[in-house]
Design an enzyme around this catalytic site. Structure first.
Site, PDB file in Angstrom:
ATOM      1  N   ASP A 168       7.869  25.577  -2.506  1.00 44.94           N
ATOM      2  CA  ASP A 168       7.717  24.900  -1.222  1.00 44.94           C
ATOM      3  C   ASP A 168       8.437  23.570  -1.319  1.00 44.94           C
ATOM      4  O   ASP A 168       8.378  22.883  -2.341  1.00 44.94           O
ATOM      5  CB  ASP A 168       6.252  24.746  -0.820  1.00 44.94           C
ATOM      6  N   ASP A 218      -1.090  22.449   6.431  1.00 45.91           N
ATOM      7  CA  ASP A 218      -1.310  21.699   5.185  1.00 45.91           C
ATOM      8  C   ASP A 218      -2.359  20.630   5.482  1.00 45.91           C
ATOM      9  O   ASP A 218      -2.084  19.637   6.155  1.00 45.91           O
ATOM     10  CB  ASP A 218       0.014  21.078   4.742  1.00 45.91           C
ATOM     11  N   GLU A 228      -4.712  17.948   3.920  1.00 50.79           N
ATOM     12  CA  GLU A 228      -5.088  17.115   2.774  1.00 50.79           C
ATOM     13  C   GLU A 228      -5.236  15.646   3.151  1.00 50.79           C
ATOM     14  O   GLU A 228      -5.344  14.789   2.281  1.00 50.79           O
ATOM     15  CB  GLU A 228      -4.072  17.271   1.645  1.00 50.79           C
TER      16      GLU A 228
END
Length: 396
Positions: free
Chosen positions: A27, A121, A123
């Protein structure tokens, strides 16, 4: 998609213990383009990499300037590709939908072969509480599934989920991309009620020919077939159910409109004799015949009934049928036609035995009466009183 026989050079050598048959991938973001350096995608592919996930957007303002070209060139070299959005949660919760829509405006709907489902994503918490962050995340993911018809993938790591998200199990139905750099052949136990992971980011210090500097490395469990299945966006969950279930095909007939977003989230498609609805939360279920017609008449998934959570099945008395929805049920028989029951009246009805009780089947939808609501049945009535919140039975 075939896996190259060449091994991927990985700086973290302990990760070589991951089974060799698991597809390896990378990634990337703009960090893999220091001083504008380009990626040699042919070299990446020749090294044995089979998939590449590219950062597309972040929050409401950032778009990776290398996203479009990286994804295109990776796809052209034969790699499976994916795209992720780096979440920047913020209040109000509606910003989740705005970020999801901006992400899809950049990536497209990925309804083609060779593309992984859209990825969130997660986080960063944006100083939101666990409950607020849960609501924000749900709004983002449900917007993605409604727009694309695909089940989005969720990326996170253990301490964020257990501490910031308070280890909620609300998202265990979404495929997990799990980040943990433990140098082992296993990711270990998972948070949040997940029983398995779809992808594992096992190191941030990979070294791959064609890429300047370190790169995140990932594995797909548990073989090339799993990767190929995850990357086929051409067939929706509604398509799969219809194609694999002869009973459903017989009950519904031929499709008469394209699949489209459904009110309240998910997708739906109309057929000659009924409907198929899908969402990650409820799965794929049909409604047909008299029950399907009643459901549409009430407003379908935009109504208080929400989405179906069961196919049409036998009710508790001979010759009757029922479908279960998020907000209630619809009962049908040739003698009584189709009628809905919901809320406190439904709960009391079910406690008595439902259609198998001495009330029989409903012969009306719920309707207002002085001080509450009432439903009529073949052999009596159930009345809900607004002041007391109780339900009373009246029999002729």
């Amino acid at each position: 998609m075939a896996v190259s026989g060449a091994a991927v050079p990985i700086a973290d050598q302990s990760a070589q213990t991951i089974p060799a048959e698991w597809p390896r991938g990378i990634d990337i973001s703009s960090w893999q383009h220091p001083a504008g350096a380009q990626i040699d995608w042919n070299a990446v592919r020749s090294a044995g990499v089979t998939f590449a996930i590219v950062k597309a957007t972040e929050g409401m303002t950032y778009t990776n300037p290398y996203f479009a070209l990286d994804r295109l060139r990776a796809l052209q070299t034969g790699l499976v590709v994916g795209a992720y959005h780096y979440a920047r949660p913020v209040l109000p919760i509606t910003t989740a939908v705005e970020q999801a829509d901006r992400f899809l405006a950049t990536t497209g709907l990925t309804r083609s072969n060779g593309h992984l489902a859209p990825i969130l994503d997660l986080e960063a918490d944006g100083s939101l509480s666990a409950d607020q962050l849960t609501a924000w995340t749900r709004a983002f993911l449900e917007e993605i599934e409604t727009r694309t018809g695909r089940t989005p993938i969720l990326y996170t790591y253990r301490s964020f989920w257990t501490d910031t998200m308070k280890n909620t199990t609300s998202f265990s139905r979404y495929p997990l991309w799990f980040a943990i750099y433990n140098g082992s052949s296993s990711s270990g136990s998972l948070p949040g009620g997940w029983q398995k992971w779809a992808m594992w980011q096992f190191t941030s210090s990979g070294s791959v020919p064609g890429i300047t500097g370190n790169v995140d490395m990932n594995a797909v469990c548990c073989g090339v077939d799993a990767l190929a299945a995850s990357a086929d966006g051409r067939i929706s969950e509604i398509d799969r159910r219809y194609g694999s279930d002869s009973r459903v095909r017989s009950a519904l007939g031929t499709a008469i409109r394209d699949e489209e977003p459904a009110g309240g989230g998910g997708r739906w498609r109309q057929f000659e004799q009924g409907l198929l609805f899908w969402s990650v939360a409820t799965g794929v279920h049909e409604a047909h015949g008299g029950i399907g017609a009643k459901y549409l008449n009430l407003g379908g998934s935009n109504s208080f009934l929400g989405r179906p959570t069961s196919d049409e099945v036998d009710a508790e008395t001979t010759g009757s049928r029922q479908s279960v929805f998020q907000g209630g049920r619809i009962y049908w028989s040739a003698a009584t036609d189709a009628h809905e029951v919901h809320g406190a009246i439904l709960n009391h009805y079910l406690s008595l035995g439902g259609a198998g009780s001495d009330l029989g089947l409903p012969i009306s939808d719920e309707y207002p009466v002085g001080g509450g609501h009432q439903s009529a049945f073949q052999y009596g009535w159930l009345r809900w009183d607004a002041d007391s919140g109780t339900v009373a039975v009246t029999r002729p």
